[in-house]
Design an enzyme around this catalytic site. Sequence first.
Site, PDB file in Angstrom:
ATOM      1  N   LYS A 201      -4.788  -8.903  -5.352  1.00  0.00           N
ATOM      2  CA  LYS A 201      -6.072  -9.332  -4.767  1.00  0.00           C
ATOM      3  C   LYS A 201      -7.169  -8.322  -5.095  1.00  0.00           C
ATOM      4  CE  LYS A 201      -6.170  -7.265  -0.216  1.00  0.00           C
ATOM      5  NZ  LYS A 201      -6.908  -7.274   1.005  1.00  0.00           N
TER       6      LYS A 201
ATOM      7  N   LYS B  54     -11.386  -3.278  -2.358  1.00  0.00           N
ATOM      8  CA  LYS B  54     -12.418  -2.245  -2.493  1.00  0.00           C
ATOM      9  C   LYS B  54     -11.842  -0.869  -2.774  1.00  0.00           C
ATOM     10  CE  LYS B  54     -13.549  -3.059   2.166  1.00  0.00           C
ATOM     11  NZ  LYS B  54     -12.295  -3.130   2.913  1.00  0.00           N
TER      12      LYS B  54
ATOM     13  N   LYS C   9       0.811  -1.223   0.000  1.00  0.00           N
ATOM     14  CA  LYS C   9       0.000   0.000   0.000  1.00  0.00           C
ATOM     15  C   LYS C   9       0.841   1.268   0.000  1.00  0.00           C
ATOM     16  CE  LYS C   9      -4.319  -1.741   1.798  1.00  0.00           C
ATOM     17  NZ  LYS C   9      -5.343  -1.688   2.837  1.00  0.00           N
TER      18      LYS C   9
HETATM   19  N1  AQP Z   1      -9.631 -10.376  -2.334  1.00  0.00           N
HETATM   20  C1  AQP Z   1      -9.957 -10.969  -1.194  1.00  0.00           C
HETATM   21  N2  AQP Z   1     -10.169 -12.303  -1.153  1.00  0.00           N
HETATM   22  C2  AQP Z   1     -10.508 -12.907  -0.001  1.00  0.00           C
HETATM   23  N3  AQP Z   1     -10.668 -12.255   1.169  1.00  0.00           N
HETATM   24  C3  AQP Z   1     -10.474 -10.935   1.169  1.00  0.00           C
HETATM   25  N4  AQP Z   1     -10.560 -10.016   2.127  1.00  0.00           N
HETATM   26  C4  AQP Z   1     -10.263  -8.801   1.613  1.00  0.00           C
HETATM   27  N5  AQP Z   1      -9.995  -8.903   0.307  1.00  0.00           N
HETATM   28  C5  AQP Z   1     -10.108 -10.223  -0.004  1.00  0.00           C
HETATM   29  C6  AQP Z   1     -10.913 -10.304   3.512  1.00  0.00           C
HETATM   30  O1  AQP Z   1     -11.988  -9.442   3.846  1.00  0.00           O
HETATM   31  C7  AQP Z   1     -11.904  -9.133   5.239  1.00  0.00           C
HETATM   32  C8  AQP Z   1     -12.070  -7.663   5.419  1.00  0.00           C
HETATM   33  O2  AQP Z   1     -10.977  -7.001   4.822  1.00  0.00           O
HETATM   34  P1  AQP Z   1     -10.682  -5.519   5.208  1.00  0.00           P
HETATM   35  O3  AQP Z   1     -11.749  -4.654   4.705  1.00  0.00           O
HETATM   36  O4  AQP Z   1     -10.507  -5.407   6.661  1.00  0.00           O
HETATM   37  O5  AQP Z   1      -9.283  -5.184   4.618  1.00  0.00           O
HETATM   38  P2  AQP Z   1      -8.515  -5.623   3.362  1.00  0.00           P
HETATM   39  O6  AQP Z   1      -8.058  -7.029   3.480  1.00  0.00           O
HETATM   40  O7  AQP Z   1      -7.456  -4.604   3.148  1.00  0.00           O
HETATM   41  O8  AQP Z   1      -9.645  -5.543   2.231  1.00  0.00           O
HETATM   42  P3  AQP Z   1      -9.660  -4.676   0.918  1.00  0.00           P
HETATM   43  O9  AQP Z   1     -10.999  -4.888   0.268  1.00  0.00           O
HETATM   44  O10 AQP Z   1      -8.456  -4.928   0.102  1.00  0.00           O
HETATM   45  O11 AQP Z   1      -9.667  -3.203   1.496  1.00  0.00           O
HETATM   46  P4  AQP Z   1      -8.710  -2.007   1.133  1.00  0.00           P
HETATM   47  O12 AQP Z   1      -8.815  -1.861  -0.352  1.00  0.00           O
HETATM   48  O13 AQP Z   1      -9.261  -0.841   1.871  1.00  0.00           O
HETATM   49  O14 AQP Z   1      -7.354  -2.383   1.587  1.00  0.00           O
HETATM   50  C9  AQP Z   1     -10.551  -9.644   5.737  1.00  0.00           C
HETATM   51  O15 AQP Z   1     -10.770 -10.830   6.473  1.00  0.00           O
HETATM   52  C10 AQP Z   1      -9.798  -9.939   4.470  1.00  0.00           C
HETATM   53  O16 AQP Z   1      -8.914 -11.022   4.643  1.00  0.00           O
END
Ligand code: AQP
Length: 336
Positions: free
Chosen positions: A193, A196, A112
């Site tokens: 991955k 969002k 990030k």
């Molecule tokens: N691509 C993914 N595949 C499977 N699991 C995922 N998770 C996130 N992306 C994937 C799981 O969703 C839960 C919540 O995630 P989060 O919102 O706390 O943070 P993150 O992992 O950083 O998710 P994002 O969507 O990628 O958010 P941003 O873009 O803001 O960084 C976690 O259990 C995660 O493992």
Amino acid sequence: MRKRVFSGVQPSGILTLGNYLGAIKRFVEIQDEFEAFYCVVDYHAITVPQPPESLRSQIARTAAFMLGAGLDPEKMTLFVQSDVPAHTQLGWIMECTATFGELSRMTQFKDKSQGKESVSGGLFTYPALMAADILLYDADAVPVGEDQKQHVELCRDLAERFNSRFGSVLKVPEPLIAETGARIMSLQDPHKKMSKSDPNPSGYISLADSKDDIAKKIRRAVTDSGREVAYDPEEKPALANLITIFSHCSGRSIDEVVAAYEGKGYAEFKKDLAEVVVEALTPVQARHDAIVADGSYVEVLREGARRAHEVSSTVLRRVKEAMGLSLFIDPEGVRI
Ligand code: AQP
């Protein structure tokens, strides 16, 4: 007594199909088996700038999508992190327990920050706050997607270090990761991955996407060369990702999906995949819309914060006592 789980979701955008399949669907499946605490981790979201109005609505929508996915307030506790004061307090203590070297090795920070010095200090230390989130609930296990495994391992290390210094105070949790579907990849880059906060919305399916948007994004999803629908994560990672999504949304095994498309091309597979995804998300979207319209999530979050405060303030008190920190004022700021 049921074992306890804790997990959080960042309101850093509208939830994606990756969040749903990798985490939230699982949260729902295990809410009977475990005593579950689920948290909208808004302090984590502000590690990158968030305009106040969109943050406020994303917190509400994240909670409403989690309830829409099937989390039941009668069975689990759902709350917003910034409503419960113990999180930032134990967060600081965990920052002082973690080392600079450990935090520097976190791959999410590397991804990030991309080497930029202008990122916030919070982006660097957030795994320490995440450790605090988990440890405040004496969680036995943490259901997360594969991408968060390293952070749960850090949490275990911090709890063990704390316990070796101050006695047996913190419960050391285990990660609980599904065998398949724990990592859903971007529709535009199978090596990244699905996220969002991806600036390119074609890379993710959001839980709020319309039927037409979903069909369009799947049609445009990158595929690998060749024509055959075969599951080969090494040689055909983009197609393997789409097959995984198909399998998870339809409840059919990978082998069944591959067998069903033998001799058929990518176009037919993608058309059916769009239908399967729409079918999986339509009831979640309908319940989300109803929950937002009647505002029922507000009371769920209020009661959730009350219960979370009850549990977390007890653990925080235990921690402060063990460390020799002041106990003259309780976590609500009331003299005792
Ligand atoms: N691509 C993914 N595949 C499977 N699991 C995922 N998770 C996130 N992306 C994937 C799981 O969703 C839960 C919540 O995630 P989060 O919102 O706390 O943070 P993150 O992992 O950083 O998710 P994002 O969507 O990628 O958010 P941003 O873009 O803001 O960084 C976690 O259990 C995660 O493992």
